[in-house]
Write an enzyme that holds these catalytic residues in place. Structure first.
Site, mmCIF file in Angstrom:
data_model
loop_
_atom_site.group_PDB
_atom_site.id
_atom_site.type_symbol
_atom_site.label_atom_id
_atom_site.label_comp_id
_atom_site.label_asym_id
_atom_site.label_seq_id
_atom_site.Cartn_x
_atom_site.Cartn_y
_atom_site.Cartn_z
ATOM 1 N N ARG A 36 0.860 -1.183 0.000
ATOM 2 C CA ARG A 36 0.000 0.000 0.000
ATOM 3 C C ARG A 36 0.899 1.237 0.000
ATOM 4 O O ARG A 36 1.943 1.265 0.663
ATOM 5 C CB ARG A 36 -0.909 0.032 1.231
ATOM 6 C CG ARG A 36 -2.123 -0.874 1.146
ATOM 7 C CD ARG A 36 -3.164 -0.410 0.126
ATOM 8 N NE ARG A 36 -4.357 -1.231 0.109
ATOM 9 C CZ ARG A 36 -4.589 -2.251 -0.731
ATOM 10 N NH1 ARG A 36 -3.688 -2.589 -1.646
ATOM 11 N NH2 ARG A 36 -5.720 -2.930 -0.671
ATOM 12 N N GLU A 41 -4.183 7.850 -4.800
ATOM 13 C CA GLU A 41 -4.511 7.162 -6.055
ATOM 14 C C GLU A 41 -5.842 7.662 -6.579
ATOM 15 O O GLU A 41 -6.766 7.840 -5.779
ATOM 16 C CB GLU A 41 -4.564 5.642 -5.830
ATOM 17 C CG GLU A 41 -3.201 5.073 -5.434
ATOM 18 C CD GLU A 41 -3.216 3.559 -5.173
ATOM 19 O OE1 GLU A 41 -4.257 2.918 -5.434
ATOM 20 O OE2 GLU A 41 -2.206 3.039 -4.695
ATOM 21 N N HIS A 69 -1.887 0.636 -9.966
ATOM 22 C CA HIS A 69 -2.458 -0.343 -9.027
ATOM 23 C C HIS A 69 -3.040 -1.542 -9.786
ATOM 24 O O HIS A 69 -4.233 -1.840 -9.665
ATOM 25 C CB HIS A 69 -3.521 0.326 -8.142
ATOM 26 C CG HIS A 69 -3.773 -0.421 -6.856
ATOM 27 N ND1 HIS A 69 -3.977 0.217 -5.653
ATOM 28 C CD2 HIS A 69 -3.874 -1.748 -6.581
ATOM 29 C CE1 HIS A 69 -4.183 -0.678 -4.704
ATOM 30 N NE2 HIS A 69 -4.124 -1.879 -5.247
HETATM 31 N N1 LIG Z 1 -0.954 -3.871 -5.513
HETATM 32 C C1 LIG Z 1 -2.044 -4.615 -5.466
HETATM 33 O O1 LIG Z 1 -2.853 -4.640 -6.370
HETATM 34 C C2 LIG Z 1 -2.274 -5.486 -4.268
HETATM 35 C C3 LIG Z 1 -2.985 -6.671 -4.446
HETATM 36 C C4 LIG Z 1 -3.192 -7.483 -3.339
HETATM 37 C C5 LIG Z 1 -2.710 -7.107 -2.107
HETATM 38 N N2 LIG Z 1 -2.047 -5.939 -1.981
HETATM 39 C C6 LIG Z 1 -1.543 -5.544 -0.655
HETATM 40 O O2 LIG Z 1 -0.674 -6.560 -0.200
HETATM 41 C C7 LIG Z 1 -0.967 -6.796 1.173
HETATM 42 C C8 LIG Z 1 -0.528 -8.181 1.554
HETATM 43 O O3 LIG Z 1 -1.366 -9.156 1.007
HETATM 44 P P1 LIG Z 1 -1.192 -10.695 1.458
HETATM 45 O O4 LIG Z 1 -2.283 -11.456 0.821
HETATM 46 O O5 LIG Z 1 0.210 -11.129 1.255
HETATM 47 O O6 LIG Z 1 -1.513 -10.528 3.015
HETATM 48 P P2 LIG Z 1 -0.896 -11.326 4.227
HETATM 49 O O7 LIG Z 1 -1.701 -10.948 5.413
HETATM 50 O O8 LIG Z 1 -0.741 -12.765 3.885
HETATM 51 O O9 LIG Z 1 0.587 -10.702 4.339
HETATM 52 C C9 LIG Z 1 0.903 -9.510 4.974
HETATM 53 C C10 LIG Z 1 2.127 -9.779 5.824
HETATM 54 O O10 LIG Z 1 2.580 -8.540 6.377
HETATM 55 C C11 LIG Z 1 2.978 -8.811 7.706
HETATM 56 N N3 LIG Z 1 2.983 -7.590 8.502
HETATM 57 C C12 LIG Z 1 1.937 -6.807 8.854
HETATM 58 N N4 LIG Z 1 2.351 -5.791 9.623
HETATM 59 C C13 LIG Z 1 3.696 -5.925 9.746
HETATM 60 C C14 LIG Z 1 4.689 -5.183 10.426
HETATM 61 N N5 LIG Z 1 4.386 -4.118 11.129
HETATM 62 N N6 LIG Z 1 5.965 -5.598 10.335
HETATM 63 C C15 LIG Z 1 6.299 -6.712 9.618
HETATM 64 N N7 LIG Z 1 5.388 -7.458 8.941
HETATM 65 C C16 LIG Z 1 4.106 -7.072 9.023
HETATM 66 C C17 LIG Z 1 1.959 -9.818 8.217
HETATM 67 O O11 LIG Z 1 2.424 -10.483 9.367
HETATM 68 C C18 LIG Z 1 1.829 -10.705 7.012
HETATM 69 O O12 LIG Z 1 2.796 -11.748 7.033
HETATM 70 C C19 LIG Z 1 -2.466 -6.520 1.290
HETATM 71 O O13 LIG Z 1 -2.836 -6.193 2.609
HETATM 72 C C20 LIG Z 1 -2.651 -5.361 0.353
HETATM 73 O O14 LIG Z 1 -2.461 -4.153 1.051
HETATM 74 C C21 LIG Z 1 -1.828 -5.121 -3.029
HETATM 75 O O1 LIG Z 2 -5.970 -5.415 -1.823
HETATM 76 C C1 LIG Z 2 -6.189 -5.822 -2.959
HETATM 77 O O2 LIG Z 2 -6.800 -6.865 -3.212
HETATM 78 C C2 LIG Z 2 -5.678 -5.039 -4.131
HETATM 79 O O3 LIG Z 2 -5.057 -3.891 -3.744
HETATM 80 C C3 LIG Z 2 -6.715 -4.816 -5.182
HETATM 81 O O4 LIG Z 2 -7.613 -3.858 -4.758
#
Ligand SMILES: NC(=O)c1ccc[n+]([C@@H]2O[C@H](COP(=O)([O-])OP(=O)(O)OC[C@H]3O[C@@H](n4cnc5c(N)ncnc54)[C@H](O)[C@@H]3O)[C@@H](O)[C@H]2O)c1
Ligand SMILES: O=C(O)[C@H](O)CO
Length: 325
Positions: free
Chosen positions: A237, A266, A285
């Site tokens: 994010r 965004e 994004h």
């Molecule tokens: N760019 C995009 O289109 C897109 C798409 C999907 C997800 N995302 C982002 O990616 C993030 C992660 O997705 P995911 O499915 O891997 O989630 P997830 O919950 O499996 O992974 C997130 C990881 O971050 C760690 N974390 C959280 N706070 C922390 C901190 N303070 N210090 C260290 N580690 C920390 C958690 O322990 C976890 O392992 C989502 O929350 C979203 O914001 C972006």
């Molecule tokens: O969090 C997510 O799934 C991605 O950022 C798409 O919105």
């Protein structure tokens, strides 16, 4: 009578039909300053809410006295007031897993595009600048065998580690609150503190959610600890990285380049200095934006809402404690 729900995202026809079979659907074209007041009105009757990219805060929930289930077409849920939803006993459903590989692919795309200057070179070709054998001013840097540092070793971080280690022979470092056995056993990842991650990574890859704890986790002080040859990739994010500090670091050579899929604001404002920097690849994004994955996310979110409103939730609930009440 079927329960009413509010839908604020266009869905593929078959998924819309699936919702229609279960609910009386009140549809809006996104949640923005024009539609939000109408959505608040419709929520007076609605028992369910499904969509993405809208702020679901206390103000909205105060307009939704009958709400029993909320389903976001995303894995990230930083735009939801989870505490308030939980206080009201409303389950928040999300779509993890289905998008993991696609987002990891996007992160690898950013790693490769920034290192090999693929976008910049392609633009130069289109501008007619390829007039002979290319010189060192077109060269990039290698990706294979370089060290990848992962901040956010969750589902996406692990899928990225797999690609980088097995596909590109990259040593993997990660910073996390707990040890990740699968990352260590399968991809030889080494856990370290943030300072070591910053100092040793050739690619610092961020897949963190936006929380109070992660806000501006990477700022001026952290960027200064990185190698001047390092590349920062963020697909978690935007607010995890202090964008003003990042711009300064990219302008002054504190770090080499950045590949960004997410931003503090965004869409990225048209006057953002990031758009003028040749060492930046900025994507709109698109982390999960393939036809297959976006369909999968929407299907998962529809199933999630049906499960929430029929009392059949088995997985993908952000606040499962409300299910026990
Ligand atoms: N760019 C995009 O289109 C897109 C798409 C999907 C997800 N995302 C982002 O990616 C993030 C992660 O997705 P995911 O499915 O891997 O989630 P997830 O919950 O499996 O992974 C997130 C990881 O971050 C760690 N974390 C959280 N706070 C922390 C901190 N303070 N210090 C260290 N580690 C920390 C958690 O322990 C976890 O392992 C989502 O929350 C979203 O914001 C972006
Ligand atoms: O969090 C997510 O799934 C991605 O950022 C798409 O919105």
């Amino acid at each position: 009578m079927k329960p009413s729900i509010v839908l604020y995202k266009k869905l593929p026809a078959d998924l819309r039909q699936r919702l229609d079979q279960h609910f009386n659907v009140i549809e809006f074209n996104g949640m923005n300053s024009t539609t939000r007041p109408q959505i608040l009105d419709a929520l007076q009757q609605a028992e369910g809410l499904i969509g993405s990219n809208g702020k679901v805060d206390k103000e909205l929930l105060d307009h939704a006295p009958r709400l029993r289930g909320v389903s976001t077409i995303s894995v990230g849920f930083d735009n939801f007031d989870v505490e308030e939803l939980t206080r009201r006993g409303i389950p928040l459903m999300h779509t993890p897993t289905v998008l993991t590989d696609t987002v990891a692919d996007t992160m690898m795309t950013l790693v490769l595009a920034t290192a090999r200057r693929a976008v910049e070179s392609a633009e130069r070709v289109k501008a007619g600048e390829w007039n002979g054998s290319i010189g060192a001013d077109w060269f990039g840097v290698d990706v294979h065998h370089k060290t990848m540092g992962i901040l956010g070793m969750g589902r996406i971080g692990l899928a990225l580690a797999k690609r980088a280690h097995l596909g590109f022979d990259m040593p993997i470092l990660y910073t996390a609150r707990r040890q990740h056995a699968e990352a260590e056993n399968s991809f030889n990842a080494r856990r370290c503190d943030l300072d070591t991650l910053l100092a040793e990574s050739d690619f610092l890859c961020i897949s963190l959610p936006h929380t109070d704890e992660t806000f501006h986790m990477i700022s001026r002080e952290q960027l200064a600890k990185m190698k001047s040859s390092a590349i920062l990739v963020n697909a978690g994010r935007g607010p995890v990285v202090d964008e003003e500090a990042l711009i300064e670091a990219l302008q002054t050579g504190v770090i080499h380049a950045a590949g960004l899929d997410v931003f503090e604001q965004e869409p990225l404002p048209k006057d953002s200095p990031l758009l003028k920097l040749p060492n930046v690849v900025a994507l709109p994004h698109i982390g999960s934006a393939t036809h297959e994955t976006r369909y999968g996310m929407a299907a998962c979110a529809v199933d999630n809402l049906i499960a929430a409103l029929t009392g059949n939730v088995k997985e993908f609930c952000v606040n499962p404690e409300v299910l026990k009440k």
